[in-house]
Design a protein around this motif. Structure first.
Motif, mmCIF file in Angstrom:
data_model
loop_
_atom_site.group_PDB
_atom_site.id
_atom_site.type_symbol
_atom_site.label_atom_id
_atom_site.label_comp_id
_atom_site.label_asym_id
_atom_site.label_seq_id
_atom_site.Cartn_x
_atom_site.Cartn_y
_atom_site.Cartn_z
ATOM 1 N N PRO A 55 22.836 43.993 8.784
ATOM 2 C CA PRO A 55 23.713 43.401 9.808
ATOM 3 C C PRO A 55 22.960 42.533 10.813
ATOM 4 N N ALA A 56 21.646 42.327 10.591
ATOM 5 C CA ALA A 56 20.805 41.694 11.608
ATOM 6 C C ALA A 56 21.282 40.308 12.000
ATOM 7 N N VAL A 57 21.656 39.487 11.013
ATOM 8 C CA VAL A 57 22.053 38.115 11.334
ATOM 9 C C VAL A 57 23.336 38.100 12.149
ATOM 10 N N GLY A 58 24.304 38.914 11.751
ATOM 11 C CA GLY A 58 25.545 38.980 12.518
ATOM 12 C C GLY A 58 25.308 39.377 13.958
ATOM 13 N N HIS A 59 24.411 40.321 14.159
ATOM 14 C CA HIS A 59 24.089 40.740 15.524
ATOM 15 C C HIS A 59 23.395 39.617 16.298
ATOM 16 N N GLU A 60 22.449 38.945 15.618
ATOM 17 C CA GLU A 60 21.682 37.917 16.325
ATOM 18 C C GLU A 60 22.557 36.748 16.745
ATOM 19 N N ILE A 61 23.515 36.375 15.910
ATOM 20 C CA ILE A 61 24.420 35.287 16.263
ATOM 21 C C ILE A 61 25.126 35.579 17.585
ATOM 22 N N HIS A 86 21.389 38.409 0.579
ATOM 23 C CA HIS A 86 20.440 38.498 1.694
ATOM 24 C C HIS A 86 20.925 37.605 2.847
ATOM 25 N N PRO A 87 21.248 38.157 4.008
ATOM 26 C CA PRO A 87 21.611 37.311 5.148
ATOM 27 C C PRO A 87 20.430 36.439 5.574
ATOM 28 N N VAL A 88 20.710 35.194 5.876
ATOM 29 C CA VAL A 88 19.672 34.237 6.254
ATOM 30 C C VAL A 88 20.115 33.516 7.521
ATOM 31 N N ILE A 89 19.181 33.316 8.431
ATOM 32 C CA ILE A 89 19.488 32.615 9.678
ATOM 33 C C ILE A 89 18.428 31.549 9.933
ATOM 34 N N VAL A 90 18.876 30.397 10.421
ATOM 35 C CA VAL A 90 17.978 29.294 10.763
ATOM 36 C C VAL A 90 18.099 29.042 12.264
ATOM 37 N N THR A 91 16.976 29.039 12.957
ATOM 38 C CA THR A 91 16.961 28.771 14.396
ATOM 39 C C THR A 91 15.922 27.696 14.696
ATOM 40 N N THR A 92 15.979 27.183 15.901
ATOM 41 C CA THR A 92 14.921 26.282 16.350
ATOM 42 C C THR A 92 13.595 27.040 16.383
ATOM 43 N N ALA A 93 12.518 26.311 16.219
ATOM 44 C CA ALA A 93 11.181 26.897 16.300
ATOM 45 C C ALA A 93 10.647 26.717 17.713
ATOM 46 N N LEU A 94 10.175 27.795 18.295
ATOM 47 C CA LEU A 94 9.595 27.734 19.629
ATOM 48 C C LEU A 94 8.111 27.408 19.527
ATOM 49 N N ASP A 95 7.619 26.712 20.526
ATOM 50 C CA ASP A 95 6.184 26.477 20.608
ATOM 51 C C ASP A 95 5.479 27.785 20.947
ATOM 52 N N GLY A 96 4.221 27.861 20.576
ATOM 53 C CA GLY A 96 3.445 29.034 20.943
ATOM 54 C C GLY A 96 2.899 29.779 19.743
ATOM 55 N N HIS A 161 16.324 43.437 24.983
ATOM 56 C CA HIS A 161 15.796 42.894 23.730
ATOM 57 C C HIS A 161 15.735 43.965 22.660
ATOM 58 N N PHE A 162 15.308 45.147 23.019
ATOM 59 C CA PHE A 162 15.289 46.346 22.190
ATOM 60 C C PHE A 162 14.111 46.404 21.216
ATOM 61 N N ASP A 163 13.238 45.428 21.248
ATOM 62 C CA ASP A 163 11.959 45.502 20.525
ATOM 63 C C ASP A 163 10.957 44.628 21.259
ATOM 64 N N PHE A 164 10.834 44.901 22.548
ATOM 65 C CA PHE A 164 10.080 44.026 23.435
ATOM 66 C C PHE A 164 8.609 44.442 23.435
ATOM 67 N N TRP A 165 7.853 43.829 22.515
ATOM 68 C CA TRP A 165 6.409 44.059 22.446
ATOM 69 C C TRP A 165 5.717 42.711 22.315
ATOM 70 N N CYS A 166 4.403 42.684 22.467
ATOM 71 C CA CYS A 166 3.696 41.404 22.555
ATOM 72 C C CYS A 166 3.820 40.582 21.291
ATOM 73 N N GLY A 167 4.074 41.208 20.128
ATOM 74 C CA GLY A 167 4.215 40.470 18.892
ATOM 75 C C GLY A 167 5.518 39.714 18.778
ATOM 76 N N ASN A 168 6.486 40.018 19.631
ATOM 77 C CA ASN A 168 7.732 39.257 19.669
ATOM 78 C C ASN A 168 7.723 38.246 20.808
ATOM 79 N N ASP A 181 12.965 37.148 17.801
ATOM 80 C CA ASP A 181 13.461 38.352 17.121
ATOM 81 C C ASP A 181 14.506 39.076 17.968
ATOM 82 N N TRP A 182 15.647 38.417 18.124
ATOM 83 C CA TRP A 182 16.696 38.913 19.015
ATOM 84 C C TRP A 182 17.786 39.690 18.285
ATOM 85 N N ASN A 183 17.643 39.941 16.981
ATOM 86 C CA ASN A 183 18.752 40.543 16.249
ATOM 87 C C ASN A 183 19.038 41.977 16.651
#
Length: 276
Positions: A55-61, A86-96, A161-168, A181-183
């Motif tokens: 359900p990740a993509v539906g949640h992220e939308i 397989h649910p697939v989502i396309v988003t803008t790419a952030l710098d960094g 965010h619910f998974d707020f760690w430095c890797g996100n 990773d906002w899903n």
């Protein structure tokens, strides 16, 4: 079922965007997604493919549309669909980039606190509410977490965010410039994210940075988190059965030095402190 291959993810992105894409590189997507950075020659995109029926993509939308106030710090939704279930989502790419392994934990703590204070200004009404019930496992830590449940302030919910760690988080040298990773975002008390980030700093090797993060977050957000110890216990209870498997996530952000054994040792020491 097996995950989509990188080639299949690119092809799905091309179909959703109706244009050819070139792979730039594979990205660390945690353990539940195949994530790539791709370009059409002009713009860059992140394409993520999840496990079948996730359900990740539906949640992220439903979350991404709420993130406009964060500006360039959050991705924008471009397209979504599925490939072979397989649910697939396309988003803008952030710098960094991922945080430099030599970045001091206190710097990570300061930057994460500033970003989280901004995130928690957003309204999470209508997202999945958490937490919903106390832990049910029977370990000593779980029993303590269950006892701490009554001490939690479950009011004052925000977008978490619910998974707020430095890797996100994405970084430009010592500055945090984006959060991805906002899903999994939820409507939850701020202590959920605060404790999760504190635990990440502990797993990075610095209890002092975890405390610095809390002080900085409270100062920047204007909100005291008086029940943080109870939230810390719940976060540790959630991590306890799984923490060794997170070595893959840390390796994915360039921290192969944080092995399964080190994660177990650091979490156990943190648990001893919390239960002491």
């Amino acid at each position: 079922m097996t995950a989509l291959s990188t080639t299949e993810v690119i092809a799905t992105g091309e179909r959703l965007l109706s244009r050819p894409l070139r792979l730039v590189r594979e990205l660390s997507g945690g353990q539940d997604a195949v994530t790539i950075l791709a370009t059409d020659g002009t713009e860059s995109y992140v394409v993520r493919a999840f496990s079948q029926e996730s359900p990740a993509v539906g949640h992220e939308i439903g979350v991404l549309e709420r993130l406009d106030p964060l500006g360039a710090m959050a991705p924008r939704l471009i397209a979504y669909g599925e490939e072979s279930g397989h649910p697939v989502i396309v988003t803008t790419a952030l710098d960094g980039n991922h945080p430099d392994p030599d970045l001091p934990p206190d710097v990570i703590a300061e930057q994460m606190a500033s970003a989280l204070a901004r995130i928690h200004q957003l309204d999470g009404t209508g997202l999945r509410p958490e937490p919903q019930e106390p832990p049910t496992r029977t370990s000593r830590l779980s029993v303590r977490a269950h006892a701490q449940w009554e001490r939690l302030d479950l009011s004052g919910r925000v977008l978490t965010h619910f998974d707020f760690w430095c890797g996100n988080a994405l970084w430009n040298n010592d500055r945090l410039v984006g959060v991805v990773d906002w899903n999994g975002a939820r409507w939850a008390p701020r202590g959920v994210d605060v404790a999760w980030c504190r635990q990440d700093l502990v797993l990075l090797g610095s209890v002092a940075a975890a405390d610095h993060f809390l002080r900085s977050y409270e100062e920047r957000s204007g909100h005291h988190v008086p029940d943080i110890r109870a939230w810390d216990v719940l976060a540790a209870e959630h991590a306890d059965p799984h923490v060794e498997s997170w070595d893959v996530n840390y390796a994915g952000i360039g921290r192969a030095d944080i092995t399964a054994a080190i994660l177990r040792k650091r979490l156990d020491a943190w648990i001893d402190e919390l239960l002491g």
